[in-house]
Motif scaffolding. Structure first.
Motif, mmCIF file in Angstrom:
data_model
loop_
_atom_site.group_PDB
_atom_site.id
_atom_site.type_symbol
_atom_site.label_atom_id
_atom_site.label_comp_id
_atom_site.label_asym_id
_atom_site.label_seq_id
_atom_site.Cartn_x
_atom_site.Cartn_y
_atom_site.Cartn_z
ATOM 1 N N THR A 47 8.322 11.280 74.772
ATOM 2 C CA THR A 47 9.698 11.758 74.698
ATOM 3 C C THR A 47 10.554 11.035 75.728
ATOM 4 O O THR A 47 11.690 10.635 75.443
ATOM 5 N N LYS A 70 10.964 19.743 68.446
ATOM 6 C CA LYS A 70 10.458 20.515 69.563
ATOM 7 C C LYS A 70 11.542 20.989 70.523
ATOM 8 O O LYS A 70 11.297 21.874 71.338
ATOM 9 N N ASP A 330 11.377 12.996 67.080
ATOM 10 C CA ASP A 330 10.564 13.169 68.275
ATOM 11 C C ASP A 330 9.121 13.557 67.989
ATOM 12 O O ASP A 330 8.246 13.320 68.815
HETATM 13 MG MG MG Z 1 7.382 14.914 73.664
#
Ligand code: MG
Ligand code: ATP
Length: 789
Positions: A47, A70, A330
């Motif tokens: 990320t 997320k 992501d």
């Molecule tokens: Mg991540």
């Protein structure tokens, strides 16, 4: 650092020592048009790396669409120009701080310190932060929730702004995505190719778009029950998808509409790609589509809709070899699995295959290499491989890289992957010979971790787009025009009143606009006319139907448009939200209808003649709806049948004679054979009795006269046999000639019959009849409300 040098991702690491060499890792953004994958175990820094890619893209003026399952990508909003603890304070994770035994203020100070030092160690400072904040606006969209900026995914199922009906094929993917997502939301697992739910909804939407209408989900539900189409493919709609089952689909969709949480899917700015990616002034935006609060089906729906809309938008753009927009996801777990086909997979695969030409780059991150359709991924031009959890994960990555590996030594790659540290990645590019080992630079955004809806609500409080969504008035009923009414004008007692079925095949012919809700009055009339054919002693009955629209003050019986209507073309109930254009006539007056009926009868008696093609010889008449060519073909077929019957009789007559002749020929042939055989025998006997005997006798005198005479008689017998054979042969030839003649006769007679019937078939004339008034019945004059707008 100049932005022109490429994306600043981090620093090169020496594989031997594991230390930074001081050399920066620069990435050419154009390479992203062949797409990229970031893979690594949890905590490996994916990320962080994704955020860096995005920061670099925004700084370079490239907008981004960010799908955030997320919730970490919201962190792109957390950029603090002065890097003070106060700026960090509202966003520190208080629970995490408490676990570490810190007060929130202490945690904020720590974070501010870490970020100042971290950025500094990569040569970045407040100037860069300011530049990033100035370059682009970050908007957090929360589909299905008004915590952030809601996205209007379903308020209108209108076609995208750039839609053009003659490029409908380009929009089929989007329609498919929309329908798949919608059915998913309604809890119906539908195969786009095989399920009738999918096929029906897709057809309905395609039709609505092609007509230029922007249906709501409610409209779609009405159309599911009463589709404006009769056929789907080659099947009658009711066979393919019976009404009872359609009702069930309509109910499922209705439950969706009725659920309270659904309202949020229909407020906010529309899911319109250009306005997600650019401001009105053309400044790039970062559109974070937050998905963490949604169910799996809802996520699929949101991703499918966003990406399929991106695909259609993209296709309407000119080609580009540089990066025009970046799409980042992501965590793709569950969206591109190896074998299944969840709704979002199709647009993702389409982007992987086609986006390159339009300069749209797709960057996907995942911690689950085993759950990737690695065949689809193996075409990605850029791989950032971080620490991996298991050997299987590593094997899968190496497998995916194999086709594009080129000169790369996979064993070496294998060894290197095994030794990666946190935030370290191997940058593998199909174009570069050797993968580079690097560590990611410090992110400018505060990597606080996933935000929850409450925090997003705080974060977006000042976002003008969210404020706009909140203050948007609820949709209202359309305003009525001066000559309109919302109540259907009453028709006189006994007069049937219908509403045009949107599927009536002749709707356009009478000037109706399918699916419209502004209704204008029309009359539908049906009459039966009986014509007498005195010559033939038969009656012809004609059904005549017409629709009269528009209706003037004076009914004009000649103004009807002849259409072949039937009960299926009419509905008993008005479409929802209908308004009525006030008619010029008073429908409640019975007199209007009786006058109209009489006028119609007079008119038909005067104007209607029935023209029927007729073939007297064959006793055939044209049928309703039969073309001249079809009637001619029918006459021809009848004539041929008649000719065949006649020919059969002739053949019977000839058959006896033919039989006799054939038998005689057989006999003659037998005689010839017999004679030939006899002649042969004789000749052999003659030889046996001694050819040249005469000479021998004369010379040697050893033979008697008796034997001489025997030889002579043998010779004469041979001659006779010869004569018999010649005779038999002549008789056979004669008989064969007779047969030929007989066949010629037969052929000639058959040809004559055929010609005679062909001539009869061609004798088509037109018989004209007029119906006497007493033989006209007007069965029905009904009011029909036609949608005209
Ligand atoms: Mg991540
Ligand atoms: N570029 C970076 N700059 C600063 N800190 C970073 C950076 N990358 C990662 N970190 C730190 O490392 C932590 C873990 O990294 P990150 O969240 O990127 O891992 P991940 O691979 O995305 O993990 P997951 O699979 O669980 O999402 C982050 O919370 C952050 O504190």
């Amino acid at each position: 650092m100049a932005a022109g040098d490429g994306f600043y991702l981090g620093g090169v690491v020496d594989p031997a020592s594991g230390e930074r060499t001081g050399e920066e890792v620069r990435y050419d953004p154009a390479d992203l048009t062949t797409h990229g994958v970031i893979v690594g175990m949890t905590g490996s820094g994916k990320t962080g790396l994704g955020i860096i890619f995005l920061e670099e893209a925004l700084r370079a003026g490239i907008p981004a669409l960010i799908l955030d399952p997320k919730g970490d990508m919201t962190n792109l909003s957390l950029t603090f120009p002065d890097l003070t603890p106060e700026e960090f304070r509202p966003w520190v994770d208080e629970a995490a701080a408490a676990r570490d035994g810190k007060t929130p203020a202490e945690a904020a100070a720590d974070a501010a310190g870490a970020w100042s030092r971290g950025l500094e160690s990569w040569g970045l400072g407040k100037g860069d932060l300011a530049a990033l904040r100035a370059a682009a606006e970050v908007t957090i969209y929360t589909p299905g929730s008004s915590a952030g900026v809601p996205l209007d995914a379903l308020g209108s199922l209108a076609a995208p702004a750039e839609f053009s009906a003659d490029r409908i094929e380009d929009y089929r993917d989007e329609i498919e995505g929309l329908v798949t997502g919608l059915l998913g939301l309604a809890g119906i697992d539908a195969d786009p190719l095989a399920s009738r739910e999918h096929i029906l909804l897709a057809n309905l939407l395609e039709r609505a778009w092609a007509e230029g209408s922007a249906p709501t989900l409610e409209d779609l539900i009405v159309r599911v029950q009463q589709p404006p189409l009769r056929k789907l493919g080659v099947f009658e709609l009711d066979t393919f998808f019976p009404e009872k089952d359609r009702l069930e689909l309509a109910m499922r969709l209705n439950n969706l509409v009725a659920s309270p949480s659904f309202a949020a899917w229909r407020s906010g700015p529309p899911l319109d790609i250009p306005s997600l990616l650019w401001t009105a002034e053309g400044k790039p935006r970062a559109a974070v589509v937050y998905l963490a609060h949604l169910s799996d089906a809802e996520r699929q729906f949101a991703v499918t809709l966003a990406l399929s809309r991106l695909v259609t938008w993209m296709r309407s753009q000119s080609g580009s070899s540089s990066l025009r927009a970046l799409v980042y996801m992501d965590e793709v777990f569950g969206f591109v699995p190896p074998t299944e086909m969840p709704p979002a997979k199709k647009p993702i695969l389409t982007l992987l295959k086609q986006a390159r030409a339009f300069g749209v780059g797709l960057l996907l991150a995942t911690q689950n290499p085993m759950d990737l359709d690695y065949k689809a991924m193996s075409n990605a031009g850029t791989w950032c491989i971080g620490r991996l959890q298991t050997e299987r994960d590593k094997a899968r990555i190496l497998e995916a890289l194999q086709p594009a590996a080129g000169n790369v030594d996979l064993a070496e790659l294998d060894a290197r992957i095994s030794h990666l540290g946190k935030r370290q990645f191997l940058l593998h590019q199909t174009r570069a010979k050797q993968p580079a080992l690097f560590t990611t630079r410090w992110a400018m955004s505060y990597l606080r971790g996933p935000l929850v809806l409450d925090e997003i609500s705080r974060l977006t409080a000042a976002d003008p787009r969210r404020a706009a969504a909140r203050s948007r008035p609820a949709p209202q009923a359309p305003a009525l025009g001066e000559h309109e009414t919302a109540l259907a004008p009453q028709a006189a007692a006994g007069v049937p009143v219908y509403y045009l079925h949107p599927g009536a095949p002749w709707a356009e012919q009478v000037g109706a606009r399918r699916g419209g809700t502004r209704l204008a009055v029309a009359l539908a009339a049906r009459a039966h006319l009986t014509y007498k054919d005195a010559t033939a002693g038969v009656h012809h009955v004609e059904e005549w139907e017409a629709v009269f629209h528009p209706l003037g003050r004076q009914f004009d019986p000649a103004a009807g448009k002849a259409v072949d209507y039937d009960a299926r073309d009419f509905l008993e109930a008005a479409p929802s939200g209908a308004t009525y254009l006030l008619p010029e006539i008073d429908l409640s007056h019975k007199a209007f209808f009786t006058t109209a009926t009489r006028a119609l009868k007079d008119h038909l008696a005067r104007a209607r003649t029935l023209e029927v093609p007729r073939n007297r010889a064959l006793k055939l008449y044209g049928r309703v709806g039969e073309s001249a060519a079809e009637f001619a073909a029918r006459c021809d077929a009848a004539a041929q049948a008649a000719a065949d019957t006649e020919a059969a009789k002739i053949r019977d007559r000839f058959e006896g004679r033919l039989d006799t002749l054939r038998r005689q020929i057989e006999e003659a042939r037998f005689k010839v054979d017999e004679a030939a055989l006899d002649e042969d025998t004789r000749r052999q006997e003659e030889m046996a009795s001694g050819v040249g005997t005469l000479l021998g006798v004369l010379l040697g005198g050893r033979r008697s006269t008796r034997s001489l005479s025997t030889a002579a008689s043998k010779r004469s017998m041979t001659r006779k046999a010869q004569q018999r054979r010649t005779g038999a042969e002549a008789r056979l030839a004669g008989k064969l000639e007779d047969l030929e003649e007989l066949e010629d006769d037969l052929a000639e007679e058959l040809a004559e019959i055929d010609a005679a019937w062909a001539a009869k078939a061609a004798e088509i004339e037109t018989a004209r009849f007029t119906a006497s008034k007493s033989r006209i019945t007007v069965d029905e004059v009904a009011v029909v409300w036609l949608p005209v707008g």
